[in-house]
Write an enzyme that holds these catalytic residues in place. Structure first.
Site, PDB file in Angstrom:
ATOM      1  N   THR A 169      -1.827  -8.843  -4.421  1.00  0.00           N
ATOM      2  CA  THR A 169      -0.748  -9.394  -3.718  1.00  0.00           C
ATOM      3  C   THR A 169       0.058 -10.514  -4.348  1.00  0.00           C
ATOM      4  OG1 THR A 169      -0.354 -10.525  -1.395  1.00  0.00           O
ATOM      5  CG2 THR A 169      -2.386 -10.791  -2.295  1.00  0.00           C
TER       6      THR A 169
ATOM      7  N   GLU B 279       0.632 -12.895  -2.872  1.00  0.00           N
ATOM      8  CA  GLU B 279       0.405 -14.242  -1.764  1.00  0.00           C
ATOM      9  C   GLU B 279      -0.641 -15.180  -2.545  1.00  0.00           C
ATOM     10  OE1 GLU B 279      -0.658 -13.326   2.430  1.00  0.00           O
ATOM     11  OE2 GLU B 279       0.559 -11.590   2.522  1.00  0.00           O
TER      12      GLU B 279
ATOM     13  N   TYR C  13      -7.286 -15.116   3.319  1.00  0.00           N
ATOM     14  CA  TYR C  13      -7.051 -14.034   2.586  1.00  0.00           C
ATOM     15  C   TYR C  13      -6.560 -13.856   1.108  1.00  0.00           C
ATOM     16  CZ  TYR C  13      -4.070  -9.845   1.389  1.00  0.00           C
ATOM     17  OH  TYR C  13      -3.462  -8.692   0.704  1.00  0.00           O
TER      18      TYR C  13
ATOM     19  N   LYS D  71      -8.378 -12.640  -2.412  1.00  0.00           N
ATOM     20  CA  LYS D  71      -7.640 -11.907  -3.371  1.00  0.00           C
ATOM     21  C   LYS D  71      -7.519 -12.557  -4.778  1.00  0.00           C
ATOM     22  CE  LYS D  71      -5.944  -8.307  -2.904  1.00  0.00           C
ATOM     23  NZ  LYS D  71      -6.581  -6.926  -3.040  1.00  0.00           N
TER      24      LYS D  71
HETATM   25  P1  NAD Z   1      -5.227  -1.784   4.699  1.00  0.00           P
HETATM   26  O1  NAD Z   1      -6.174  -2.825   5.468  1.00  0.00           O
HETATM   27  O2  NAD Z   1      -4.449  -1.047   5.423  1.00  0.00           O
HETATM   28  O3  NAD Z   1      -6.565  -0.857   3.977  1.00  0.00           O
HETATM   29  C1  NAD Z   1      -7.593  -1.192   3.388  1.00  0.00           C
HETATM   30  C2  NAD Z   1      -8.522  -0.194   3.248  1.00  0.00           C
HETATM   31  O4  NAD Z   1      -9.684  -0.636   2.395  1.00  0.00           O
HETATM   32  C3  NAD Z   1      -8.890   0.608   4.475  1.00  0.00           C
HETATM   33  O5  NAD Z   1      -8.928   2.134   4.410  1.00  0.00           O
HETATM   34  C4  NAD Z   1     -10.387   0.204   4.547  1.00  0.00           C
HETATM   35  O6  NAD Z   1     -11.378   1.082   5.224  1.00  0.00           O
HETATM   36  C5  NAD Z   1     -10.831  -0.134   3.292  1.00  0.00           C
HETATM   37  N1  NAD Z   1     -11.777  -0.987   3.179  1.00  0.00           N
HETATM   38  C6  NAD Z   1     -11.940  -2.169   3.606  1.00  0.00           C
HETATM   39  N2  NAD Z   1     -13.214  -2.628   3.331  1.00  0.00           N
HETATM   40  C7  NAD Z   1     -13.635  -2.022   2.490  1.00  0.00           C
HETATM   41  C8  NAD Z   1     -15.008  -1.987   2.059  1.00  0.00           C
HETATM   42  N3  NAD Z   1     -15.921  -3.032   2.105  1.00  0.00           N
HETATM   43  N4  NAD Z   1     -15.578  -0.933   1.269  1.00  0.00           N
HETATM   44  C9  NAD Z   1     -14.637   0.265   0.878  1.00  0.00           C
HETATM   45  N5  NAD Z   1     -13.527   0.182   1.729  1.00  0.00           N
HETATM   46  C10 NAD Z   1     -13.205  -0.499   2.467  1.00  0.00           C
HETATM   47  O7  NAD Z   1      -4.567  -2.479   3.571  1.00  0.00           O
HETATM   48  P2  NAD Z   1      -3.471  -2.029   2.795  1.00  0.00           P
HETATM   49  O8  NAD Z   1      -2.411  -2.726   3.142  1.00  0.00           O
HETATM   50  O9  NAD Z   1      -3.147  -0.912   2.425  1.00  0.00           O
HETATM   51  O10 NAD Z   1      -3.651  -2.831   1.204  1.00  0.00           O
HETATM   52  C11 NAD Z   1      -4.198  -2.381   0.178  1.00  0.00           C
HETATM   53  C12 NAD Z   1      -4.416  -3.150  -1.295  1.00  0.00           C
HETATM   54  O11 NAD Z   1      -3.102  -3.620  -1.431  1.00  0.00           O
HETATM   55  C13 NAD Z   1      -5.065  -4.507  -0.769  1.00  0.00           C
HETATM   56  O12 NAD Z   1      -5.915  -4.668  -1.882  1.00  0.00           O
HETATM   57  C14 NAD Z   1      -4.256  -5.641  -0.372  1.00  0.00           C
HETATM   58  O13 NAD Z   1      -4.481  -6.785  -0.796  1.00  0.00           O
HETATM   59  C15 NAD Z   1      -3.015  -5.136  -1.438  1.00  0.00           C
HETATM   60  N6  NAD Z   1      -1.631  -5.404  -1.083  1.00  0.00           N
HETATM   61  C16 NAD Z   1      -1.142  -5.162   0.458  1.00  0.00           C
HETATM   62  C17 NAD Z   1      -0.012  -5.454   0.771  1.00  0.00           C
HETATM   63  C18 NAD Z   1       0.680  -5.225   2.062  1.00  0.00           C
HETATM   64  O14 NAD Z   1       1.770  -5.473   2.214  1.00  0.00           O
HETATM   65  N7  NAD Z   1       0.011  -4.258   2.808  1.00  0.00           N
HETATM   66  C19 NAD Z   1       0.952  -6.171  -0.325  1.00  0.00           C
HETATM   67  C20 NAD Z   1       0.573  -6.401  -1.457  1.00  0.00           C
HETATM   68  C21 NAD Z   1      -0.936  -6.074  -1.709  1.00  0.00           C
HETATM   69  P1  TYD Z   2       2.276  -9.793   8.344  1.00  0.00           P
HETATM   70  O1  TYD Z   2       2.765  -8.457   8.660  1.00  0.00           O
HETATM   71  O2  TYD Z   2       0.861 -10.133   8.867  1.00  0.00           O
HETATM   72  O3  TYD Z   2       1.878 -10.120   6.654  1.00  0.00           O
HETATM   73  P2  TYD Z   2       1.685 -11.428   5.782  1.00  0.00           P
HETATM   74  O4  TYD Z   2       1.163 -12.654   6.636  1.00  0.00           O
HETATM   75  O5  TYD Z   2       0.774 -10.798   4.843  1.00  0.00           O
HETATM   76  O6  TYD Z   2       3.053 -11.799   5.102  1.00  0.00           O
HETATM   77  O7  TYD Z   2       3.289 -11.086   8.938  1.00  0.00           O
HETATM   78  C1  TYD Z   2       4.356 -10.875   8.213  1.00  0.00           C
HETATM   79  C2  TYD Z   2       5.229 -12.221   8.732  1.00  0.00           C
HETATM   80  O8  TYD Z   2       5.350 -11.983  10.202  1.00  0.00           O
HETATM   81  C3  TYD Z   2       4.345 -13.499   8.465  1.00  0.00           C
HETATM   82  O9  TYD Z   2       5.457 -14.675   8.460  1.00  0.00           O
HETATM   83  C4  TYD Z   2       3.782 -13.701  10.146  1.00  0.00           C
HETATM   84  C5  TYD Z   2       4.757 -13.084  10.974  1.00  0.00           C
HETATM   85  N1  TYD Z   2       4.126 -12.584  12.287  1.00  0.00           N
HETATM   86  C6  TYD Z   2       4.581 -12.611  13.444  1.00  0.00           C
HETATM   87  O10 TYD Z   2       5.559 -13.566  13.459  1.00  0.00           O
HETATM   88  N2  TYD Z   2       4.020 -12.224  14.606  1.00  0.00           N
HETATM   89  C7  TYD Z   2       3.035 -11.507  14.483  1.00  0.00           C
HETATM   90  O11 TYD Z   2       2.699 -10.838  15.602  1.00  0.00           O
HETATM   91  C8  TYD Z   2       2.415 -11.096  12.930  1.00  0.00           C
HETATM   92  C9  TYD Z   2       1.324 -10.005  12.846  1.00  0.00           C
HETATM   93  C10 TYD Z   2       3.180 -11.740  11.918  1.00  0.00           C
END
Ligand code: NAD
Ligand code: TYD
Length: 350
Positions: free
Chosen positions: A132, A134, A157, A161
């Site tokens: 990420t 972040e 978090y 990461k």
């Molecule tokens: P998510 O929370 O939707 O999904 C995570 C998945 O991992 C789930 O299916 C969960 O069951 C599985 N999981 C969790 N713990 C586990 C464990 N101990 N063993 C096996 N499986 C496990 O997450 P996401 O948003 O799809 O993110 C996927 C990856 O991308 C993560 O590594 C996250 O850090 C990264 N990422 C996410 C975003 C975002 O905006 N969502 C952005 C950049 C990077």
């Molecule tokens: P989020 O979707 O949790 O992603 P991240 O914290 O990983 O960026 O949040 C996106 C932005 O929205 C973040 O600045 C926190 C804000 N936020 C709210 O204002 N209200 C909410 O209920 C949530 C979940 C997030």
């Protein structure tokens, strides 16, 4: 050698789009989806490929080192795309240890399993770690995260990461493992669990529930459509240079409050409500502890070196996203029953 790719976290938001893309576009690869099916993992995300010849699912936890060794052997895993993680900042504030266990220990377990299974020909395999933006910390006015920006994680978090990224680089340096890392900005799109800002607001607008905006809603995120991230992962997996890092982003910065207003406006139109109806639901609530002000990513390296760029404009992507949630009420009802209600009241209604 025929590829047998282990994709972890494939039942989650981003993972399900990556798994579908690989299963559909690469019939000659075997895709093994490993997921523990935590609250965030859902096999309903994968119905389109359930019976595909080149796909199989393994329910397993990356905290369990033994099972990983068995699965590498059973499936002759040749490469890894690692997405499994605890991914929600708010949950990491309440329970940091769960993030250490999955994101740090789980990643090291996976690296060890790969190192052991690939010992005789380590240079023939790839370990791709999905991370990420972040990890770079929080920006103020101006400037972007580039690949050489020093790590400065600010939440449990992002700290977990960052630690996992460091371990992946350490395994490349120490043991000669072929690795690649990408760091992406905030994703949005179908199948996003409604604890994150965009799907939470879509769900609450639909149900005429308050829209909790942290602080003044001034925090800024860069948003990328999830299928564009999946395409980027495909690009990095096939064309990325070993040992490199690629930043992935949308050049699409939004203040939280502006996103929430946009969702209100679009959903009033789609639901046939009087203009301004949903905006009345906006409720400013206590700010997140240690809330990062701004993330903004410079993705020119992946564009210039690998030829990837986002395909969708935000306006178009948000329409697709809202329509998906409105057309998939069953999915939303299933994921918001039970444990979600407990999380919601604990986090928002205390
Ligand atoms: P998510 O929370 O939707 O999904 C995570 C998945 O991992 C789930 O299916 C969960 O069951 C599985 N999981 C969790 N713990 C586990 C464990 N101990 N063993 C096996 N499986 C496990 O997450 P996401 O948003 O799809 O993110 C996927 C990856 O991308 C993560 O590594 C996250 O850090 C990264 N990422 C996410 C975003 C975002 O905006 N969502 C952005 C950049 C990077
Ligand atoms: P989020 O979707 O949790 O992603 P991240 O914290 O990983 O960026 O949040 C996106 C932005 O929205 C973040 O600045 C926190 C804000 N936020 C709210 O204002 N209200 C909410 O209920 C949530 C979940 C997030």
């Amino acid at each position: 050698m025929k590829k047998s790719i282990l994709i972890t976290g494939g039942a989650g938001f981003i993972g399900c789009h990556v798994v579908q893309l690989f299963v559909q576009n690469y019939p000659h690869y075997k895709i093994v989806n490993l997921d523990a099916l935590t609250y965030a993992g859902n096999l309903e995300n994968l119905t389109s490929i359930e019976g595909a010849q080149n796909y199989c699912f393994e329910k397993a936890d990356i905290q369990d080192a033994e099972i990983l060794d068995e699965l590498f052997e059973k499936h002759g895993i040749t490469d890894v795309i690692h997405l499994a993680a605890e991914s929600h900042v708010d949950r990491s504030i309440t329970d940091p240890l769960a993030f250490v266990k999955t994101n740090v220990l789980g990643t090291v377990n996976l690296l060890n399993a790969a190192k052991k299974a690939w010992a005789s020909d380590l240079d023939q395999h790839l370990f791709y770690h999905v991370s990420t933006d972040e990890v770079y910390g929080s920006l103020h006015e101006g400037g972007f995260f580039v690949e050489s920006t020093p790590y400065d994680p600010q939440s449990p978090y992002s700290a977990s990461k960052a630690a996992s990224d460091h371990f992946v680089r350490a395994y490349a340096n120490t043991y000669g493992m072929r690795t690649v890392i990408s760091n992406c900005s905030n994703n949005y799109g179908p199948n996003h669990f409604p604890e994150k800002l965009i799907p939470l607001c879509i769900n609450n607008i639909k149900n005429m529930k308050p829209l909790p905006v942290y602080g003044k809603g001034e925090n800024i995120r860069d948003w990328l459509f999830v299928k564009d991230h999946a395409r980027a992962i495909d690009t990095v997996f096939h064309k990325g240079k070993t040992g490199e890092t690629y930043n992935i982003g949308g050049f699409n910065e939004w203040k939280n409050i502006d996103i929430v207003r946009l969702l209100c406006k679009k959903m009033d139109e789609k639901l046939g409500r009087e203009p301004g109806t949903s905006e009345k639901l906006i409720t400013f609530v206590k700010d997140r502890a240690g809330h990062d002000l701004r993330y903004a990513i410079d993705s020119s390296k992946i564009k210039n070196e690998l030829g990837w760029e986002p395909s969708l404009q935000f306006d178009e992507g948000i329409d697709i996203t809202i329509d998906w949630y409105l057309n998939n009420q069953d999915w939303l009802e299933h994921v918001t029953s039970g444990a979600y209600q407990d999380y919601y009241s604990e986090h928002y209604e205390k």
